[in-house]
Design a protein around this motif. Structure first.
Motif, PDB file in Angstrom:
ATOM      1  N   SER A 182       0.813  -1.222   0.000  1.00 57.30           N
ATOM      2  CA  SER A 182       0.000   0.000   0.000  1.00 57.30           C
ATOM      3  C   SER A 182       0.844   1.269   0.000  1.00 57.30           C
ATOM      4  O   SER A 182       0.481   2.250  -0.656  1.00 57.30           O
ATOM      5  CB  SER A 182      -0.955  -0.001   1.191  1.00 57.30           C
ATOM      6  OG  SER A 182      -0.247  -0.117   2.413  1.00 57.30           O
ATOM      7  N   GLY A 183       1.968   1.276   0.697  1.00 57.00           N
ATOM      8  CA  GLY A 183       2.810   2.470   0.725  1.00 57.00           C
ATOM      9  C   GLY A 183       3.378   2.808  -0.640  1.00 57.00           C
ATOM     10  O   GLY A 183       3.416   3.983  -1.033  1.00 57.00           O
ATOM     11  N   LEU A 184       3.832   1.802  -1.379  1.00 56.50           N
ATOM     12  CA  LEU A 184       4.345   2.050  -2.730  1.00 56.50           C
ATOM     13  C   LEU A 184       3.247   2.563  -3.652  1.00 56.50           C
ATOM     14  O   LEU A 184       3.474   3.442  -4.486  1.00 56.50           O
ATOM     15  CB  LEU A 184       4.966   0.779  -3.317  1.00 56.50           C
ATOM     16  CG  LEU A 184       6.291   0.314  -2.730  1.00 56.50           C
ATOM     17  CD1 LEU A 184       6.734  -0.986  -3.396  1.00 56.50           C
ATOM     18  CD2 LEU A 184       7.360   1.381  -2.878  1.00 56.50           C
ATOM     19  N   ALA A 185       2.054   1.992  -3.495  1.00 54.24           N
ATOM     20  CA  ALA A 185       0.932   2.416  -4.340  1.00 54.24           C
ATOM     21  C   ALA A 185       0.540   3.862  -4.051  1.00 54.24           C
ATOM     22  O   ALA A 185       0.379   4.672  -4.968  1.00 54.24           O
ATOM     23  CB  ALA A 185      -0.253   1.483  -4.133  1.00 54.24           C
ATOM     24  N   LEU A 186       0.400   4.203  -2.780  1.00 54.46           N
ATOM     25  CA  LEU A 186      -0.041   5.549  -2.411  1.00 54.46           C
ATOM     26  C   LEU A 186       1.023   6.606  -2.701  1.00 54.46           C
ATOM     27  O   LEU A 186       0.733   7.645  -3.293  1.00 54.46           O
ATOM     28  CB  LEU A 186      -0.413   5.591  -0.927  1.00 54.46           C
ATOM     29  CG  LEU A 186      -0.845   6.951  -0.387  1.00 54.46           C
ATOM     30  CD1 LEU A 186      -2.129   7.406  -1.071  1.00 54.46           C
ATOM     31  CD2 LEU A 186      -1.022   6.888   1.113  1.00 54.46           C
ATOM     32  N   LYS A 187       2.251   6.353  -2.309  1.00 52.46           N
ATOM     33  CA  LYS A 187       3.306   7.367  -2.416  1.00 52.46           C
ATOM     34  C   LYS A 187       3.882   7.496  -3.821  1.00 52.46           C
ATOM     35  O   LYS A 187       4.315   8.576  -4.222  1.00 52.46           O
ATOM     36  CB  LYS A 187       4.430   7.049  -1.438  1.00 52.46           C
ATOM     37  CG  LYS A 187       4.009   7.149   0.011  1.00 52.46           C
ATOM     38  CD  LYS A 187       5.129   6.689   0.922  1.00 52.46           C
ATOM     39  CE  LYS A 187       4.649   6.636   2.371  1.00 52.46           C
ATOM     40  NZ  LYS A 187       5.672   6.061   3.255  1.00 52.46           N
ATOM     41  N   HIS A 188       3.929   6.388  -4.582  1.00 57.72           N
ATOM     42  CA  HIS A 188       4.634   6.411  -5.863  1.00 57.72           C
ATOM     43  C   HIS A 188       3.824   5.901  -7.049  1.00 57.72           C
ATOM     44  O   HIS A 188       4.309   5.942  -8.178  1.00 57.72           O
ATOM     45  CB  HIS A 188       5.919   5.581  -5.759  1.00 57.72           C
ATOM     46  CG  HIS A 188       6.808   6.005  -4.632  1.00 57.72           C
ATOM     47  ND1 HIS A 188       7.566   7.154  -4.668  1.00 57.72           N
ATOM     48  CD2 HIS A 188       7.041   5.440  -3.426  1.00 57.72           C
ATOM     49  CE1 HIS A 188       8.237   7.281  -3.537  1.00 57.72           C
ATOM     50  NE2 HIS A 188       7.934   6.253  -2.755  1.00 57.72           N
ATOM     51  N   GLY A 189       2.638   5.348  -6.828  1.00 60.45           N
ATOM     52  CA  GLY A 189       1.847   4.793  -7.925  1.00 60.45           C
ATOM     53  C   GLY A 189       2.351   3.443  -8.395  1.00 60.45           C
ATOM     54  O   GLY A 189       2.021   3.001  -9.490  1.00 60.45           O
ATOM     55  N   ILE A 190       3.140   2.739  -7.566  1.00 60.47           N
ATOM     56  CA  ILE A 190       3.687   1.438  -7.945  1.00 60.47           C
ATOM     57  C   ILE A 190       2.713   0.362  -7.472  1.00 60.47           C
ATOM     58  O   ILE A 190       2.398   0.252  -6.288  1.00 60.47           O
ATOM     59  CB  ILE A 190       5.077   1.204  -7.313  1.00 60.47           C
ATOM     60  CG1 ILE A 190       6.038   2.334  -7.704  1.00 60.47           C
ATOM     61  CG2 ILE A 190       5.621  -0.173  -7.699  1.00 60.47           C
ATOM     62  CD1 ILE A 190       6.248   2.508  -9.191  1.00 60.47           C
ATOM     63  N   THR A 191       2.240  -0.426  -8.412  1.00 63.27           N
ATOM     64  CA  THR A 191       1.275  -1.469  -8.088  1.00 63.27           C
ATOM     65  C   THR A 191       1.506  -2.667  -9.005  1.00 63.27           C
ATOM     66  O   THR A 191       2.473  -2.710  -9.753  1.00 63.27           O
ATOM     67  CB  THR A 191      -0.167  -0.927  -8.194  1.00 63.27           C
ATOM     68  OG1 THR A 191      -1.082  -1.896  -7.650  1.00 63.27           O
ATOM     69  CG2 THR A 191      -0.550  -0.571  -9.617  1.00 63.27           C
ATOM     70  N   LEU A 192       0.623  -3.637  -8.935  1.00 65.42           N
ATOM     71  CA  LEU A 192       0.703  -4.822  -9.777  1.00 65.42           C
ATOM     72  C   LEU A 192      -0.378  -4.749 -10.845  1.00 65.42           C
ATOM     73  O   LEU A 192      -1.535  -4.467 -10.524  1.00 65.42           O
ATOM     74  CB  LEU A 192       0.498  -6.091  -8.949  1.00 65.42           C
ATOM     75  CG  LEU A 192       1.688  -6.589  -8.139  1.00 65.42           C
ATOM     76  CD1 LEU A 192       2.091  -5.622  -7.050  1.00 65.42           C
ATOM     77  CD2 LEU A 192       1.373  -7.939  -7.531  1.00 65.42           C
TER      78      LEU A 192
ATOM     79  N   LEU B 195       5.397  -5.485 -11.814  1.00 63.53           N
ATOM     80  CA  LEU B 195       5.102  -4.148 -11.304  1.00 63.53           C
ATOM     81  C   LEU B 195       4.749  -3.221 -12.454  1.00 63.53           C
ATOM     82  O   LEU B 195       5.214  -3.400 -13.577  1.00 63.53           O
ATOM     83  CB  LEU B 195       6.313  -3.561 -10.569  1.00 63.53           C
ATOM     84  CG  LEU B 195       6.740  -4.194  -9.255  1.00 63.53           C
ATOM     85  CD1 LEU B 195       7.922  -3.423  -8.656  1.00 63.53           C
ATOM     86  CD2 LEU B 195       5.589  -4.255  -8.260  1.00 63.53           C
ATOM     87  N   VAL B 196       3.946  -2.212 -12.140  1.00 61.95           N
ATOM     88  CA  VAL B 196       3.639  -1.144 -13.093  1.00 61.95           C
ATOM     89  C   VAL B 196       3.742   0.174 -12.340  1.00 61.95           C
ATOM     90  O   VAL B 196       3.379   0.265 -11.165  1.00 61.95           O
ATOM     91  CB  VAL B 196       2.239  -1.322 -13.737  1.00 61.95           C
ATOM     92  CG1 VAL B 196       1.125  -1.283 -12.706  1.00 61.95           C
ATOM     93  CG2 VAL B 196       2.006  -0.285 -14.830  1.00 61.95           C
ATOM     94  N   ASN B 197       4.253   1.180 -13.025  1.00 57.89           N
ATOM     95  CA  ASN B 197       4.375   2.520 -12.456  1.00 57.89           C
ATOM     96  C   ASN B 197       3.225   3.368 -12.980  1.00 57.89           C
ATOM     97  O   ASN B 197       3.251   3.830 -14.111  1.00 57.89           O
ATOM     98  CB  ASN B 197       5.726   3.137 -12.835  1.00 57.89           C
ATOM     99  CG  ASN B 197       5.924   4.516 -12.240  1.00 57.89           C
ATOM    100  OD1 ASN B 197       5.029   5.086 -11.641  1.00 57.89           O
ATOM    101  ND2 ASN B 197       7.118   5.054 -12.429  1.00 57.89           N
ATOM    102  N   LEU B 198       2.218   3.585 -12.138  1.00 59.30           N
ATOM    103  CA  LEU B 198       1.085   4.428 -12.511  1.00 59.30           C
ATOM    104  C   LEU B 198       1.308   5.876 -12.082  1.00 59.30           C
ATOM    105  O   LEU B 198       0.434   6.721 -12.255  1.00 59.30           O
ATOM    106  CB  LEU B 198      -0.210   3.897 -11.888  1.00 59.30           C
ATOM    107  CG  LEU B 198      -0.607   2.479 -12.304  1.00 59.30           C
ATOM    108  CD1 LEU B 198      -1.893   2.060 -11.603  1.00 59.30           C
ATOM    109  CD2 LEU B 198      -0.751   2.364 -13.810  1.00 59.30           C
ATOM    110  N   GLY B 199       2.466   6.147 -11.510  1.00 61.49           N
ATOM    111  CA  GLY B 199       2.804   7.494 -11.076  1.00 61.49           C
ATOM    112  C   GLY B 199       3.250   8.361 -12.235  1.00 61.49           C
ATOM    113  O   GLY B 199       3.319   7.921 -13.386  1.00 61.49           O
ATOM    114  N   ASP B 200       3.582   9.616 -11.910  1.00 54.32           N
ATOM    115  CA  ASP B 200       3.996  10.549 -12.955  1.00 54.32           C
ATOM    116  C   ASP B 200       5.504  10.783 -12.993  1.00 54.32           C
ATOM    117  O   ASP B 200       5.986  11.627 -13.740  1.00 54.32           O
ATOM    118  CB  ASP B 200       3.261  11.886 -12.809  1.00 54.32           C
ATOM    119  CG  ASP B 200       3.430  12.496 -11.425  1.00 54.32           C
ATOM    120  OD1 ASP B 200       4.215  11.969 -10.612  1.00 54.32           O
ATOM    121  OD2 ASP B 200       2.766  13.516 -11.161  1.00 54.32           O
TER     122      ASP B 200
END
Length: 155
Positions: A75-85, A104-109
């Motif tokens: 959850s921390g990677l998803a919230l802070k950086h947009g990193i998810t599966l 992994l996928v980077n949904l961040g900017d």
């Protein structure tokens, strides 16, 4: 007796990194670490925005029959950086014996670098029931009936 996941190190893996582990007594998921090949260890692996890749863990697993391993985002990677599966949760079947990698996928900017040893995902081991399938002439009635997406309301 609780199930045991048997772990085999890859020949190239850094065995000084911790194995998957529960970080707290009440944790449902055990954290999985990036175990990068030697050439990538110093710099890490960078995911550009919207990029997908498989992060190696340096291990293979043997899951007991009747169980699956679910790979879930942190959850921390998803919230802070947009990193998810991209396929969350990912399922690893009990008969798979290949390398354990985390998609992994980077949904961040912004670009995100996965460092050697970073906790990149978590695994949850769960029982599996294989069902039978039967073609019938009708299904039983329920209050919800045919109501699909959003049919139970928002509040």
């Amino acid at each position: 007796m609780r199930p045991v996941i048997r772990i085999l190190w890859e020949d190239w893996a850094d065995r000084s990194l911790p194995l998957p582990a529960y970080e707290t007594a009440g944790a449902a998921g055990a954290d999985i670490r990036a175990n990068l090949p030697e050439p990538d260890r110093a710099a890490g692996i960078t995911l550009l925005p919207m990029q997908r890749l498989i992060v190696p863990t340096g291990i293979r697993v043997e899951i007991p029959e009747g169980f699956e391993m679910q790979i879930r985002p942190r959850s921390g990677l998803a919230l802070k950086h947009g990193i998810t599966l991209p396929n969350t949760p990912g399922t690893i079947d009990s008969d798979y014996r290949g390398p354990l990698g985390v998609a992994l996928v980077n949904l961040g900017d912004a670009p995100f670098t996965v460092a050697h040893g970073d906790r990149v995902a978590q695994m949850v081991v769960a029982p599996v029931v294989q069902v039978g399938f039967a073609v019938v002439d009708a299904l039983s009635d329920t209050t919800r009936g045919n109501g699909g997406f959003g049919s139970t309301g928002r509040q």
